[in-house]
Each structure stands twice: as structure tokens, then as C-alpha cells.
Scaffold this motif. Structure first.
Motif, PDB file in Angstrom:
ATOM      1  N   TYR A  31       0.837  -1.204   0.000  1.00 24.06           N
ATOM      2  CA  TYR A  31       0.000   0.000   0.000  1.00 24.06           C
ATOM      3  C   TYR A  31       0.872   1.255   0.000  1.00 24.06           C
ATOM      4  O   TYR A  31       0.608   2.209  -0.758  1.00 24.06           O
ATOM      5  CB  TYR A  31      -0.925   0.003   1.216  1.00 24.06           C
ATOM      6  N   VAL A  38      -6.898   0.271  -2.582  1.00 29.78           N
ATOM      7  CA  VAL A  38      -8.090  -0.108  -1.808  1.00 29.78           C
ATOM      8  C   VAL A  38      -9.281   0.770  -2.161  1.00 29.78           C
ATOM      9  O   VAL A  38     -10.329   0.680  -1.523  1.00 29.78           O
ATOM     10  CB  VAL A  38      -7.825  -0.053  -0.289  1.00 29.78           C
ATOM     11  N   PRO A  40     -10.241   4.357  -2.103  1.00 27.98           N
ATOM     12  CA  PRO A  40     -10.858   5.153  -1.031  1.00 27.98           C
ATOM     13  C   PRO A  40     -12.235   5.668  -1.387  1.00 27.98           C
ATOM     14  O   PRO A  40     -13.034   5.984  -0.505  1.00 27.98           O
ATOM     15  CB  PRO A  40      -9.860   6.308  -0.845  1.00 27.98           C
ATOM     16  N   GLN A  43     -15.176   3.946   0.344  1.00 29.00           N
ATOM     17  CA  GLN A  43     -15.442   4.066   1.773  1.00 29.00           C
ATOM     18  C   GLN A  43     -16.825   4.642   2.052  1.00 29.00           C
ATOM     19  O   GLN A  43     -17.446   4.337   3.075  1.00 29.00           O
ATOM     20  CB  GLN A  43     -14.370   4.942   2.447  1.00 29.00           C
ATOM     21  N   VAL A  85     -12.475  -4.555   0.779  1.00 29.44           N
ATOM     22  CA  VAL A  85     -12.109  -3.145   0.902  1.00 29.44           C
ATOM     23  C   VAL A  85     -12.131  -2.687   2.351  1.00 29.44           C
ATOM     24  O   VAL A  85     -11.177  -2.074   2.834  1.00 29.44           O
ATOM     25  CB  VAL A  85     -13.058  -2.260   0.054  1.00 29.44           C
ATOM     26  N   GLN A  86     -13.198  -2.992   3.079  1.00 32.72           N
ATOM     27  CA  GLN A  86     -13.290  -2.497   4.445  1.00 32.72           C
ATOM     28  C   GLN A  86     -12.310  -3.191   5.378  1.00 32.72           C
ATOM     29  O   GLN A  86     -11.784  -2.577   6.301  1.00 32.72           O
ATOM     30  CB  GLN A  86     -14.729  -2.618   4.976  1.00 32.72           C
ATOM     31  N   SER A  89      -8.976  -1.581   4.528  1.00 31.21           N
ATOM     32  CA  SER A  89      -9.025  -0.172   4.927  1.00 31.21           C
ATOM     33  C   SER A  89      -8.933  -0.042   6.446  1.00 31.21           C
ATOM     34  O   SER A  89      -8.247   0.848   6.962  1.00 31.21           O
ATOM     35  CB  SER A  89     -10.315   0.477   4.427  1.00 31.21           C
ATOM     36  N   GLN A  93      -6.074   1.912   8.301  1.00 32.11           N
ATOM     37  CA  GLN A  93      -6.462   3.063   9.115  1.00 32.11           C
ATOM     38  C   GLN A  93      -6.029   2.873  10.562  1.00 32.11           C
ATOM     39  O   GLN A  93      -5.597   3.830  11.221  1.00 32.11           O
ATOM     40  CB  GLN A  93      -7.976   3.293   9.043  1.00 32.11           C
ATOM     41  N   LEU A  98      -3.862   5.075   6.223  1.00 32.36           N
ATOM     42  CA  LEU A  98      -4.880   5.100   5.176  1.00 32.36           C
ATOM     43  C   LEU A  98      -5.160   6.530   4.731  1.00 32.36           C
ATOM     44  O   LEU A  98      -5.341   7.425   5.558  1.00 32.36           O
ATOM     45  CB  LEU A  98      -6.181   4.455   5.679  1.00 32.36           C
ATOM     46  N   ASP A 100      -7.553   9.209   2.224  1.00 30.84           N
ATOM     47  CA  ASP A 100      -8.863   9.325   1.586  1.00 30.84           C
ATOM     48  C   ASP A 100      -8.676   9.564   0.094  1.00 30.84           C
ATOM     49  O   ASP A 100      -7.550   9.554  -0.420  1.00 30.84           O
ATOM     50  CB  ASP A 100      -9.709  10.426   2.243  1.00 30.84           C
TER      51      ASP A 100
END
Length: 368
Positions: A31, A38, A40, A43, A85-86, A89, A93, A98, A100
Motif C-alpha cells: 500500500y 483499496v 478510497p 469508503q 475493501v473495508q 481499509s 487506518q 490510510l 482518503d
């Protein structure tokens, strides 16, 4: 006609996969090096609350196996996250790295206590206050935890990649069809999605559809903009054959996103001119029902009215040099008081059956 076995073999030839087991530390480095995306933008669609995030961290610390992460290999070799993804993420995060969709660092997570680890409450990845920070040993354990990755290789067909995304993110998801569709478009052609989002946030368009905050939040304005682009010039005699509207819109959106010759400028110009005319003449009454007895428009936004008025005007928009040459309000009144309005537009009629009547009717209305 091919047999089931032949269809299976043909399908397998379109999908090339691999499987890796990687540590969270390795994925984190990918990453940082921009070798895994991922998305953003997702989100806002696949939303997790702090407790869900805390339960994921709990599972990792306890060594509880997690579902596989699915990624698709892009042409340059980097990975796009298709499912997970979540999870990724949250992991990123929690570590405070992470970003945005504007490239800004997102605030780190402060965990909530869980049933198995109530002492997680208030814990952070790394903090000067030792009382709320994970220990060095706990951070190492976290980074060494393994995740299973399923890779859809770049040799796979583009269709198979977005079909996989749709399958993995539709079943059991709280996302709307358009939210999933938007994620698929971002993963397929980010420029097309950006173009569509630009149309859907056009001031004249938003003023005429006058959707609620809830519908805007569910991206229904994007779906309406997409429907307009798809059906503005779609052959009228084929509308009754489209089948399920949601699936058809998704397939057409992917086709347009992948098309090398899609006419972005021409379609955008027709869209903006149509809704500029409508906003100047009818405003937020454009897609409401005309009540002849009360001599006024009222009620909620109606798909039928959008199909007749917006798509009808849009189909004929090149015929009009200025708004003074057309009166959409009079056309709307004519439609609602016409004998042509009847059972084919009633609530409960399938969308394809309704649109097979409404769209040609709108085209005829604005061609006269």
C-alpha cells in the motif's frame, strides 16, 4: 447449442487466478508503494462503524482466520481490491496510514471494547501514552498475521473481473445497486465514473429531479443520469427485451465504460442542454404529476415522468436551438391529461414494460 461442460470450460478459460498468503506487514508495504489500491472512493459505500472495525482488530490479535481478500491484477501489475475493501481499509487506518480519495491521511482508529477483549476500549496503534497504545510485541504480532489473497490475474477478461466484483459485493450487501455499480465503474474505468458523477451533480439536473437527501446518499441521482445516457438514443423496438432493468443498466454501464469510441462530449452536451431547458421552464416540478382538477403539479418524483419528459426531450434536443422553441411544462400537462396515459404506467408494472411505452411516447411528444 453448447453443453454445460463446454460452457464451464469456456468460462474457465476467461478467468486466471492465483492464491497467496501474505502478512499484514507485507500488504502494508504494498500500500505504501502504491502497488495495491483499496479504492478510497468505496469508503462512502461500504461503511463500517467503529465496533465492526474493532471486531476485525480483535480477530487478528486472537488469530481468528479471516475470509479471503480478492484482488484483480491491473495492466501495470498493481492490485485493485475487488472484495475486502473495508477489511484492508480498517487494517491500514488502524496503523494510521490510510488516505482518503483526496490523498489526505484519515484519522486513526480508537478501538472499542469487544466481548472477548473488553480492554481494547480506547486502544490505538501507537501512542505516546502507553496506557492506550498497543505494545511493541502486540504491533509485531499484528503485522505478522497472515491474510489469504485470491488474485484475478491480468490475463483474465475484463468481463470476468467486473462480474466477480458484482457477485462478491451484491449478495448480503447493504449497498444499493447503484453504489455497487459505481464501485464497478471505478474499478473498470475511473474516468468514465468521474464523467458520470459530473453529470449527476449538474446543478440544473439536481434542481429538476429534486431528490431527497436519502436518495442522493444512495446515489439514485447517478442511476438516473446513467439511465438518461443509456436510453436517450436506445432503439425503441428493443426496450421491451431488456429484461431486469438493474442488470441491464449495469451491463450497459460496463459496455460504455469499456468502449473506446464512447462520445463523452456529445453525450454530456445533450445531457446538460436538456436539463438546462427543463430547469428554466419547470424547475423542481419537472417530474411531478399534473393534477388537472387542482391545476397544479404535485407529489414526489416519478420515474414515468422522467422517462417521458427528460428522455423525450433529450432524444429530440438537437431540434431546439433555444429554450424558447419548446415548452416542457405544456408537454407534461399534455401527457398527464392524455388518453395514452393508462394501465401501462400503473404502479406494479415491470420497468421494462413501462419503459417500452413511456420512452417512445416521450419521443413522439417532443417531436411534434
Amino acid at each position: 447449442m453448447p453443453t454445460l461442460e463446454e460452457e464451464i470450460e469456456a468460462g474457465r478459460r476467461e478467468i486466471f487466478t492465483d492464491s497467496y498468503s501474505m502478512s499484514i506487514g507485507e500488504i502494508t508495504n504494498l500500500y505504501r508503494d502504491a502497488e495495491i489500491d483499496v479504492h478510497p472512493e468505496f469508503q462512502r459505500v461500504f461503511r463500517w462503524d467503529d465496533l465492526q472495525k474493532s471486531r476485525l482488530v480483535e480477530s487478528i490479535l486472537l488469530g481468528i482466520p479471516l475470509p479471503s481478500i480478492f484482488v484483480a491484477q491491473s495492466e501495470n501489475g498493481s492490485w485493485d481490491v475487488v472484495d475486502g475493501v473495508q477489511r484492508l481499509s480498517t487494517i491500514l487506518q488502524f496503523q494510521g496510514i490510510l488516505k482518503d480519495d483526496e490523498g489526505n491521511l484519515m484519522p486513526p482508529i480508537s478501538l472499542e471494547g469487544t466481548r472477548l477483549l473488553p480492554s481494547l476500549a480506547g486502544k490505538r496503534w501507537d501512542d505516546p501514552d502507553e496506557g492506550i497504545s498497543l505494545t511493541s510485541a502486540q504491533r509485531l504480532d499484528f503485522k505478522r498475521a497472515k491474510l489469504d489473497l485470491k488474485i484475478v490475474k491480468r490475463e483474465s477478461s475484463a468481463d470476468s473481473k467486473y462480474d466477480l466484483f458484482q457477485r462478491l459485493n451484491s449478495y448480503g450487501s447493504q449497498a444499493t445497486q447503484q453504489e455497487v455499480r459505481s464501485c464497478m465503474l471505478i474499478g473498470t474505468n475511473r474516468d468514465f465514473y468521474t464523467w458520470l458523477a459530473g453529470l449527476a451533480t449538474d446543478a440544473n439536473f439536481l434542481s429538476t429531479v429534486a431528490l431527497s437527501e436519502r436518495l442522493i446518499g444512495e446515489q439514485y441521482h447517478l442511476e438516473l443520469a446513467l439511465r438518461f445516457v443509456i436510453f436517450r438514443r436506445f432503439p425503441a423496438d428493443q426496450i421491451s427485451t431488456i429484461g431486469n432493468l438493474g442488470e441491464f443498466v449495469t451491463n450497459e454501464a460496463m459496455r460504455m465504460a469499456l468502449a473506446k469510441d464512447f462520445e463523452y462530449d456529445a453525450e454530456a452536451a445533450a445531457f446538460r442542454k436538456t436539463f438546462e431547458f427543463l430547469n428554466e421552464t419547470s424547475g423542481d416540478l419537472s417530474f411531478k404529476r399534473w393534477n388537472e382538477a387542482r391545476q397544479r403539479f404535485g407529489g414526489p418524483f416519478l420515474n414515468t415522468s422522467f422517462e417521458v419528459i427528460a428522455m423525450g426531450l433529450g432524444h429530440n434536443i438537437d431540434r431546439f436551438a433555444s429554450v424558447s422553441e419548446v415548452d416542457p411544462t405544456a408537454k407534461a400537462k399534455e401527457f398527464w391529461t392524455s388518453d395514452d396515459y393508462g394501465a401501462g404506467f400503473a404502479t406494479g408494472v415491470r420497468a421494462d414494460a413501462r419503459m417500452a411505452k413511456s420512452i417512445p411516447l416521450g419521443r413522439q411528444l417532443f417531436s411534434a
